[in-house]
Design a protein around this motif. Sequence first.
Motif, PDB file in Angstrom:
ATOM      1  N   THR A 263      44.247  49.054  47.283  1.00  0.00           N
ATOM      2  CA  THR A 263      44.798  48.850  45.936  1.00  0.00           C
ATOM      3  C   THR A 263      45.468  50.126  45.458  1.00  0.00           C
ATOM      4  O   THR A 263      45.585  50.369  44.262  1.00  0.00           O
ATOM      5  CB  THR A 263      43.684  48.500  44.938  1.00  0.00           C
ATOM      6  OG1 THR A 263      42.733  49.574  44.983  1.00  0.00           O
ATOM      7  CG2 THR A 263      42.983  47.225  45.282  1.00  0.00           C
ATOM      8  N   VAL A 264      45.867  50.974  46.413  1.00  0.00           N
ATOM      9  CA  VAL A 264      46.412  52.273  46.019  1.00  0.00           C
ATOM     10  C   VAL A 264      47.688  52.120  45.191  1.00  0.00           C
ATOM     11  O   VAL A 264      47.946  52.877  44.268  1.00  0.00           O
ATOM     12  CB  VAL A 264      46.656  53.133  47.272  1.00  0.00           C
ATOM     13  CG1 VAL A 264      47.423  54.384  46.918  1.00  0.00           C
ATOM     14  CG2 VAL A 264      45.326  53.506  47.900  1.00  0.00           C
ATOM     15  N   LEU A 265      48.501  51.097  45.525  1.00  0.00           N
ATOM     16  CA  LEU A 265      49.752  50.918  44.777  1.00  0.00           C
ATOM     17  C   LEU A 265      49.582  49.948  43.610  1.00  0.00           C
ATOM     18  O   LEU A 265      50.543  49.632  42.922  1.00  0.00           O
ATOM     19  CB  LEU A 265      50.855  50.389  45.707  1.00  0.00           C
ATOM     20  CG  LEU A 265      51.213  51.267  46.898  1.00  0.00           C
ATOM     21  CD1 LEU A 265      52.282  50.604  47.732  1.00  0.00           C
ATOM     22  CD2 LEU A 265      51.679  52.627  46.448  1.00  0.00           C
ATOM     23  N   SER A 266      48.348  49.459  43.428  1.00  0.00           N
ATOM     24  CA  SER A 266      48.157  48.352  42.499  1.00  0.00           C
ATOM     25  C   SER A 266      48.515  48.711  41.061  1.00  0.00           C
ATOM     26  O   SER A 266      48.194  49.782  40.566  1.00  0.00           O
ATOM     27  CB  SER A 266      46.691  47.920  42.535  1.00  0.00           C
ATOM     28  OG  SER A 266      46.473  46.984  41.532  1.00  0.00           O
ATOM     29  N   LYS A 267      49.196  47.774  40.387  1.00  0.00           N
ATOM     30  CA  LYS A 267      49.485  47.966  38.968  1.00  0.00           C
ATOM     31  C   LYS A 267      48.584  47.056  38.139  1.00  0.00           C
ATOM     32  O   LYS A 267      48.759  46.922  36.941  1.00  0.00           O
ATOM     33  CB  LYS A 267      50.947  47.601  38.682  1.00  0.00           C
ATOM     34  CG  LYS A 267      51.914  48.598  39.244  1.00  0.00           C
ATOM     35  CD  LYS A 267      51.882  49.862  38.412  1.00  0.00           C
ATOM     36  CE  LYS A 267      52.627  51.003  39.070  1.00  0.00           C
ATOM     37  NZ  LYS A 267      51.882  52.247  38.999  1.00  0.00           N
ATOM     38  N   ASN A 268      47.685  46.359  38.805  1.00  0.00           N
ATOM     39  CA  ASN A 268      46.827  45.439  38.063  1.00  0.00           C
ATOM     40  C   ASN A 268      45.516  45.279  38.815  1.00  0.00           C
ATOM     41  O   ASN A 268      45.392  44.438  39.688  1.00  0.00           O
ATOM     42  CB  ASN A 268      47.543  44.092  37.933  1.00  0.00           C
ATOM     43  CG  ASN A 268      46.680  43.072  37.223  1.00  0.00           C
ATOM     44  OD1 ASN A 268      45.594  43.411  36.744  1.00  0.00           O
ATOM     45  ND2 ASN A 268      47.123  41.845  37.172  1.00  0.00           N
ATOM     46  N   ARG A 269      44.543  46.130  38.467  1.00  0.00           N
ATOM     47  CA  ARG A 269      43.298  46.129  39.238  1.00  0.00           C
ATOM     48  C   ARG A 269      42.349  45.022  38.810  1.00  0.00           C
ATOM     49  O   ARG A 269      41.367  44.762  39.464  1.00  0.00           O
ATOM     50  CB  ARG A 269      42.577  47.466  39.059  1.00  0.00           C
ATOM     51  CG  ARG A 269      43.324  48.575  39.692  1.00  0.00           C
ATOM     52  CD  ARG A 269      42.650  49.918  39.580  1.00  0.00           C
ATOM     53  NE  ARG A 269      43.538  50.899  40.185  1.00  0.00           N
ATOM     54  CZ  ARG A 269      43.684  51.049  41.486  1.00  0.00           C
ATOM     55  NH1 ARG A 269      42.983  50.304  42.307  1.00  0.00           N
ATOM     56  NH2 ARG A 269      44.536  51.906  41.978  1.00  0.00           N
ATOM     57  N   ASN A 270      42.656  44.393  37.683  1.00  0.00           N
ATOM     58  CA  ASN A 270      41.678  43.416  37.168  1.00  0.00           C
ATOM     59  C   ASN A 270      41.950  42.017  37.683  1.00  0.00           C
ATOM     60  O   ASN A 270      41.325  41.059  37.253  1.00  0.00           O
ATOM     61  CB  ASN A 270      41.690  43.384  35.641  1.00  0.00           C
ATOM     62  CG  ASN A 270      41.731  44.775  35.082  1.00  0.00           C
ATOM     63  OD1 ASN A 270      41.400  45.715  35.804  1.00  0.00           O
ATOM     64  ND2 ASN A 270      42.141  44.945  33.844  1.00  0.00           N
ATOM     65  N   LYS A 271      42.924  41.863  38.566  1.00  0.00           N
ATOM     66  CA  LYS A 271      43.260  40.522  39.019  1.00  0.00           C
ATOM     67  C   LYS A 271      42.071  39.923  39.759  1.00  0.00           C
ATOM     68  O   LYS A 271      41.465  40.582  40.598  1.00  0.00           O
ATOM     69  CB  LYS A 271      44.438  40.611  39.978  1.00  0.00           C
ATOM     70  CG  LYS A 271      45.428  39.477  39.775  1.00  0.00           C
ATOM     71  CD  LYS A 271      46.617  39.642  40.685  1.00  0.00           C
ATOM     72  CE  LYS A 271      47.827  38.978  40.082  1.00  0.00           C
ATOM     73  NZ  LYS A 271      49.017  39.201  40.868  1.00  0.00           N
ATOM     74  N   SER A 272      41.741  38.688  39.428  1.00  0.00           N
ATOM     75  CA  SER A 272      40.601  38.091  40.123  1.00  0.00           C
ATOM     76  C   SER A 272      41.067  37.691  41.520  1.00  0.00           C
ATOM     77  O   SER A 272      42.193  37.246  41.711  1.00  0.00           O
ATOM     78  CB  SER A 272      40.128  36.849  39.370  1.00  0.00           C
ATOM     79  OG  SER A 272      41.226  35.955  39.292  1.00  0.00           O
ATOM     80  N   THR A 273      40.194  37.893  42.501  1.00  0.00           N
ATOM     81  CA  THR A 273      40.616  37.552  43.866  1.00  0.00           C
ATOM     82  C   THR A 273      40.487  36.044  44.050  1.00  0.00           C
ATOM     83  O   THR A 273      39.432  35.466  43.770  1.00  0.00           O
ATOM     84  CB  THR A 273      39.726  38.250  44.899  1.00  0.00           C
ATOM     85  OG1 THR A 273      38.377  38.152  44.427  1.00  0.00           O
ATOM     86  CG2 THR A 273      40.081  39.710  45.048  1.00  0.00           C
ATOM     87  N   PRO A 274      41.577  35.396  44.518  1.00  0.00           N
ATOM     88  CA  PRO A 274      41.528  33.941  44.705  1.00  0.00           C
ATOM     89  C   PRO A 274      40.657  33.594  45.911  1.00  0.00           C
ATOM     90  O   PRO A 274      40.305  34.473  46.697  1.00  0.00           O
ATOM     91  CB  PRO A 274      42.987  33.585  44.975  1.00  0.00           C
ATOM     92  CG  PRO A 274      43.591  34.843  45.511  1.00  0.00           C
ATOM     93  CD  PRO A 274      42.835  35.989  44.923  1.00  0.00           C
ATOM     94  N   ASP A 275      40.289  32.349  46.019  1.00  0.00           N
ATOM     95  CA  ASP A 275      39.461  31.904  47.141  1.00  0.00           C
ATOM     96  C   ASP A 275      40.256  32.106  48.430  1.00  0.00           C
ATOM     97  O   ASP A 275      41.301  31.488  48.626  1.00  0.00           O
ATOM     98  CB  ASP A 275      39.121  30.411  46.950  1.00  0.00           C
ATOM     99  CG  ASP A 275      38.468  29.865  48.203  1.00  0.00           C
ATOM    100  OD1 ASP A 275      37.987  30.682  49.010  1.00  0.00           O
ATOM    101  OD2 ASP A 275      38.454  28.635  48.380  1.00  0.00           O
ATOM    102  N   PRO A 276      39.774  32.985  49.332  1.00  0.00           N
ATOM    103  CA  PRO A 276      40.590  33.330  50.499  1.00  0.00           C
ATOM    104  C   PRO A 276      40.933  32.139  51.380  1.00  0.00           C
ATOM    105  O   PRO A 276      41.952  32.138  52.053  1.00  0.00           O
ATOM    106  CB  PRO A 276      39.726  34.347  51.246  1.00  0.00           C
ATOM    107  CG  PRO A 276      38.377  34.243  50.671  1.00  0.00           C
ATOM    108  CD  PRO A 276      38.508  33.695  49.298  1.00  0.00           C
ATOM    109  N   GLU A 277      40.077  31.098  51.363  1.00  0.00           N
ATOM    110  CA  GLU A 277      40.364  29.979  52.276  1.00  0.00           C
ATOM    111  C   GLU A 277      41.621  29.222  51.837  1.00  0.00           C
ATOM    112  O   GLU A 277      42.356  28.687  52.642  1.00  0.00           O
ATOM    113  CB  GLU A 277      39.162  29.018  52.337  1.00  0.00           C
ATOM    114  CG  GLU A 277      37.910  29.632  52.962  1.00  0.00           C
ATOM    115  CD  GLU A 277      38.144  30.196  54.371  1.00  0.00           C
ATOM    116  OE1 GLU A 277      39.062  29.695  55.074  1.00  0.00           O
ATOM    117  OE2 GLU A 277      37.435  31.140  54.761  1.00  0.00           O
ATOM    118  N   LYS A 278      41.864  29.155  50.512  1.00  0.00           N
ATOM    119  CA  LYS A 278      42.986  28.330  50.041  1.00  0.00           C
ATOM    120  C   LYS A 278      44.197  29.149  49.620  1.00  0.00           C
ATOM    121  O   LYS A 278      45.259  28.623  49.350  1.00  0.00           O
ATOM    122  CB  LYS A 278      42.526  27.483  48.839  1.00  0.00           C
ATOM    123  CG  LYS A 278      41.338  26.605  49.144  1.00  0.00           C
ATOM    124  CD  LYS A 278      41.119  25.572  48.040  1.00  0.00           C
ATOM    125  CE  LYS A 278      39.918  24.719  48.294  1.00  0.00           C
ATOM    126  NZ  LYS A 278      38.648  25.521  48.328  1.00  0.00           N
TER     127      LYS A 278
END
Length: 1729
Positions: free
Chosen positions: A1112-1127
């Motif tokens: 996330t070194v370049l991230s401009k939005n660290r609070n984004k919730s991670t989506p379900d990786p399978e879908k």
Amino acid sequence: MAADLETEVQAIDKSLLECSAEEIAVKWLQANDLQKEVYQHLAYYVPKIYCRGPNPAPQREDMLAQHVLLGPMEWYLCGEDPAFGFPKLEQANKPSHLCGRVFKVGEPTYSCRDCAVDPTCVLCMECFLGSIHREHRYRMTTSGGGGFCDCGDTEAWKEGPYCQKHELNSSETAEEEDPLVHLPEDMVARAYNIFAITFKYAVDILTWEKENELPGLEMIEKSDTYYCMLFNDEVHTYEQVIYTLQKAVNCTQKEAIGFATTVDRDGRRSVRYGDFQYCDQAKSVIVRNTSRQTKPLKVQVMHSSIVAHQSFGLKLLTWLGSVIGYSDGLRRILCQVGLQEGPDGENSSLVDKLMLYDSKLWKGARNVYHQLFMSSLLMDLKYKKLFAIRFARNYERLQSDFMKDDHDREFSIADLSIQIFTVPSLARMLITEENLMTTIIKTFMDHLRHRDIQGRFQFERYTALQAFKFRRVQSLILDLKYVLISKPTEWSDDLRRKFLEGFDAFLELLKCMQGMDPITRQVGQHIEMEPEWEAAFTLQMKLTLVISMMQDWCALDEKVLIEAYKKCLTVLMQCHSGFTDGEQPIVLSMCGHSVETIRYCVSQEKVSIHLPVSRLLAGLHVLLSKTEVAYKFPELLPLSELSPPMLIEHPLRCLVLCAQVHAGMWRRNGFSLVNQTGVSMMDPNHFLMIMLSRFELYQIFSTPDYGKRFSTENTNKDVVQQNNTLIEEMLYLIIMIIGERFSPGIGQVNATDEIKREIIHQLSIRPMAHSELVKALPEDENRETGMESVIEEVACFKKPGLTGRGLYELKPECAKSFNLYFYHFSRAEQSKAEEAQRKLRRQNREDTALPPPALPPFCPLFASLVNILQSDVMLCIMGTILQWAVEHNGYAWSESMLQRVLHLIGMALQEEKQHLENLSEENVVTFTFTQKISKPGEAPNNSPSILAMLETLQNAPHLEVHKDMIRWILKTFNTIKKLRESSSSSPVVETEGNIMEESSRDKDKAERKRKAEIARLRREKIMAQMSEMQRHFINENKELFQQTLEELDTSTSGAHENSPVISDAKLTALGPEQTRVAEPRQVVMCILCQEEQEVKVDSRAMVLAAFIQRSTVLSKNRNKSTPDPEKYDPLFMHPDLSCGTHTGSCGHIMHAHCWQRYFDAVQAKEQRRQQRLRVHTSYDVENGEFLCPLCECLSNTVIPLLPPPRVLFNRLDFSSQPNLTQWIRTVSQQVKALHLLQNEDSASHSGHSEKMDQLQLPEGFRPDFKLKNPYSESIKEMLTTFGTATYKVGLKVHPNEEDPRVPIMCWGSCAYTIQTIERILADEDKPLFGHLPCRQDDCLTSLTRFAAAHWTVSSLSAVQGHFCTLLASLVPNEKNGNLPCILDIDMFHLLVSLVLSFPAIHCQDFSGVSLGTGDLHLFHLVTMAHIVQILLTSSTEENGMDQENTNSEEEVAVLTLYKFLCQCTGSALKEISSGWHLWRNLKAGIMPFLRCSALFFHYLNGVPAPSEIQVNGANQFEHLCSYLSLPNNLTCLFQENSEILNTLIESWCNNNEVKRYLEGKRHAISYARESNKLIDLPDDYSCLINQASNFSCPKSGGDKSRAPTLCLVCGTMLCSQSYCCQTELEGEDVGACTAHTYTCGSGVGIFLRVRECQVLFLAGKTKGCFYPPPYLDDYGETDQGLRRGNPLHLCKERFKKIQKLWQQHSITEEIGHAQEANQTLVGIDWQHL
């Protein structure tokens, strides 16, 4: 049931809320018996408010208590509404000069090393910043909680006692006035009443022991509700308590953890609520479960109303504390109430009751009342004194309570001694009036009861319990130190008397120590069990400081000193009274002297190393000399009674013991202590003879030829060795006795000379950091070494670089005061120092002799010591040893023995020289060493003179090392001779000496020449070898060198065989005009099997070790919730880059099959290891991790090496190349055809061919064509391996090589890695090319080529599908709806994915359009989309920058484009008139994209970068455009292709999301994106400490966090390493930091642990390491753990270094290296941090 409870609660609330505080107060004011009224009120209401259920409800309880219980008291006290009453009091009150702020745990405290009276005087941050001390040398620490700020206490500071806030007003008088005069009469009376009642109530209820009734309160309703109350102790661990609770009250682990945390914090917690029997059952389970190993946990079943009243009792104490804060008068009243004697006489006041009940109270209650004492008794100077007296009277009881108490010192009332005894006036008063010194020492003696027959302490058979008690007892020594720390300025007779009484008690204590734990040498078998010696040592160590403080007190008053000296002598006589028991006297004679002594053999009898009385006496004797008492009042001193032989007997035995230990006769170590005192009063010959006898060497030196016998009889080698060592040690002792004159009182020196000498000798070993130096120097009682005052004179400071620390180096002119036999050197240090000094002298071309330095003269009392050097026995010893050295074969002797003799001779010569130089007329020099050494021996054996032997030895070949020293001695001898004669009567000897010196000098020269010649030859040989190796290396890596040469050629427009001459070498990276470069052959070597191989399409695969990680070194939005990786579908990257996949490599190459074998071996080894021992390694094999076999760099996959992939898919381009519009049409048709085909496919399975005919296929497009994969099997396998690894790590899913998302992840990783590298280069202002380390260069080449080739192992239709979707986001078609809008796509990711998936369609196109054309058009298309993106989001405030309205064509064109955008968006865009601004924004915004694209196409197509981009010059933009075949005026792109672009732009702008953004309903990223940096840290570290001490744990209701930890990435403060903030993550309990890394850094985190001042790196759950913090003190050192407390400031460079590690994604690698290097790191449970 629950509902009933709730209604009940509400019902209660109603009746309570109707109470009126005012009415109750009025009723109380009219009452006759106030106490009865108040007690009735409390008895009725307290149980109704507190403890109404199983779980405490603090908010509700506090609110009701304030309303119903405290409110009336406040009304009563003020006589009006407290909201008005209290502020009035505050105004009437004079501001206090005492700060008195009580410290919270972890709060920063400051002590001034210049002005504080002792180290316990501290300031809070606020007072410190407003005081004069911030400019001084201060020390910063974090408080353990519980002390208070000493600002305003004149006794604590030598100067500057007040900060600006607490300054005395000049008008104020200094005398104490009674604060009660400011209060109205009636209020004083009311305050007395209410304070007396409430304080008594609180004390009674807290010290109440019956479980079923209450003190003076009748129970209103006796209900059957009880609590099972669990109390804290310091014996059981958290885990034990949690486990027991889960069993006893069957609760969940979470609840049990909650209970345990509260118990640990407050000291008690109810764990069950219900009827008596229900609670009692829980109690019995807990007791049963915890009594196995230790004493059981303390549990009580208590009636709920008792618990209620106790809770309110604590609340009352807190309330009293806050009320007295309003006015000094109220404080004074409370103190009077508390210290008033009760009806029962002694110890019956409320304060006494609480103090004496202290060890029975729980932690929370103790804290509350200690705080109250601090804010009341200790803040009122009059009562502080009275309280101190009470404390001293109860001292013995309090201490013995503390011994039995199971809580630590900081929770015990005994800890208040530090607040009382450190106040000088109080300490003196307590010594004189309460005889405090004697009390402390007597208490101490009482607790150490084990004595032997002689009454000495016995620690040998020490049990664990006694050891625990002994640790506790040591706090008494601390108290004694506090009392002695500030020395009296004037003595009263009382003080003298009491001090000497205390001194007597102290001597009693030392008497019990003199000779304790004596030891006998074991001969024959080993001791089975070592006796317990640690306790005795600890005691001796702890008391050393006290002894020196006692001496300091004695030194201040002559009468006291004389008395103390006499007392000490008497005690020593008593200790020695059993001196001769059973030891027969014998007579020793030698060299015509004889002496009587006793027969005593250290190696056979008992001997002890604990001789504190001798130490004390020696110290006092030196003081007699220093203060000159010895010369003023000789008649008062019993010097004649001293029996010197007896004084030295024990210390000498002890030293002999130490020597024998060295000699290996005792394998134990001990202290060495010098006792010059006794020696100075004896005949030197007698002393030396006794010494020889004690060292058991008398025989050797008194009988001639003894040594001869030794060697002929071939005796036991050990004995010879031992004797040699003993002789060395004895000589060493003589050197020390004569040479150690740097203590004031022994020699004529002052204290700074002593410190200088210490520093010089420490730095002679090696340059040292400030902290090492401080550790090596002796400290005084204030923990000061006095080093800073003198360090500048003897050393220079060298500042540190990026690592390491600042060092002090010795100034060269100080080297002459180096003494090889410095008494604080250990053996190892001595040899290191000798080595270092000789080396230095060789470098400076001086001779390597290390002669003894000139010494200061002795004080008169010790002056006779020098005579040892010229005594007959000494000369005999020297002669004997030199004799041995001359006939060096016949005797057993050692070089260091000789070295010591030479040193002694040197000392004698120096001494004589000084005597001569300071000679005044009438004095005769009595020191005639030179004459004595020139005389040959006596008649019978006629041994040669010492001088003659030295001359012989000078040329002895076996003494090469000592040549210089002997030469120095002879030279000095001649100088002295000259001085003696002072007239040239006999110049003969002199010339002879010269000639001798000359010849040896020639020899020396020749020798040096020969050595230099040898060295030269050796150097030449090495050089030859090196150049040979270089040649070899160039041959092996010919290709590399070839390639660089070729690239140089290219840039200087060289001609190539297979390409037309490039005119002016305009290099173009892509498109039909792409510069053709000859592909160099690439031959690489495998690091595992050392074979070389060329990288070809069809050969076996070669791979690079690589490490993939989410980032996330370049991230401009660290609070984004991670989506379900399978879908989740990762096809489009959002421009906030919230989480990318980064690939790094160490650049080491292996064969794929070698790597496979290596990895299998690692796996097998791991399985074996797991069965053996369960510890983590630094890498996690189950996740495919391994260490690179060469550099041990952490890796989790491998990247295949490939030849440039695009060449394989290029066809002949025989048709004219279409322009963008035509190309888009063609491709759109192809896409459409593919869609139709797919639909058909899914519909029917009939023959393909007729379907093909019915479709209007674009010309030359053959969708049924299947490309043959050009790669060999092993390369295909590696393509799949790396692709799957990227997919697995990037999405956090299980590997599945068939998943259509695999190619997307590969392209994404390629794009993200290029973006991170571009950002790093931009932030460091480095040019785009030419500055990458080769490992990154190799990694990018391989990664880009891999990503370009990966489609060949994926499903063709999936990749085609991806291309169609990607393209549709820019060129809309009917099929693909709802794609992200142009604002939500990261254009560089899009470009990479489009370019890399395009071959999947192009391979079926036989119309003769080249692949390069496609690349170019795609690149142009994406660039235009990016330009629109930038213009839409550019926040162009027309700020008043100097506008250069040059109206160049670029600016006009941009304006036109912008106006067109305005039309398309329905004029929602702001009007902008300045083209200059737009063009500036556009250039700045698009630069990162162009730089990334240049890197990408450079690695994809292999076109070398033009030299202009390899340096940072002007016109970077133009050069980039030319390299990427873009027009310099980017907007030309739009004009050239306006027909199709206008429709595209309209479609982009008409998207709903774009409209919402323009209407301000959503946010979008604007360009260029700012680089992410770590957070800004304050320059001064104490700001951080302060911030952390204000931080409370977010989970446990306002409780202070124990390990506050700052995330350096986002600035969040976390409560680390504690149960309260653990959360569950993937089924495991993890600490706050680990949990935070998953949200903030996708598994990687950088933290600063504020209390420890340590940086913590975490990666995943099992990896972590500590890293030096970026804060340094003035000496360039970090202070991890804040142990030294020097002020710390931010070092920008070091912080940048940490930031760089983070930006380069090297944190995980750094952790890997740290864990490999330090195995203890692997054992830490990082996930709990």
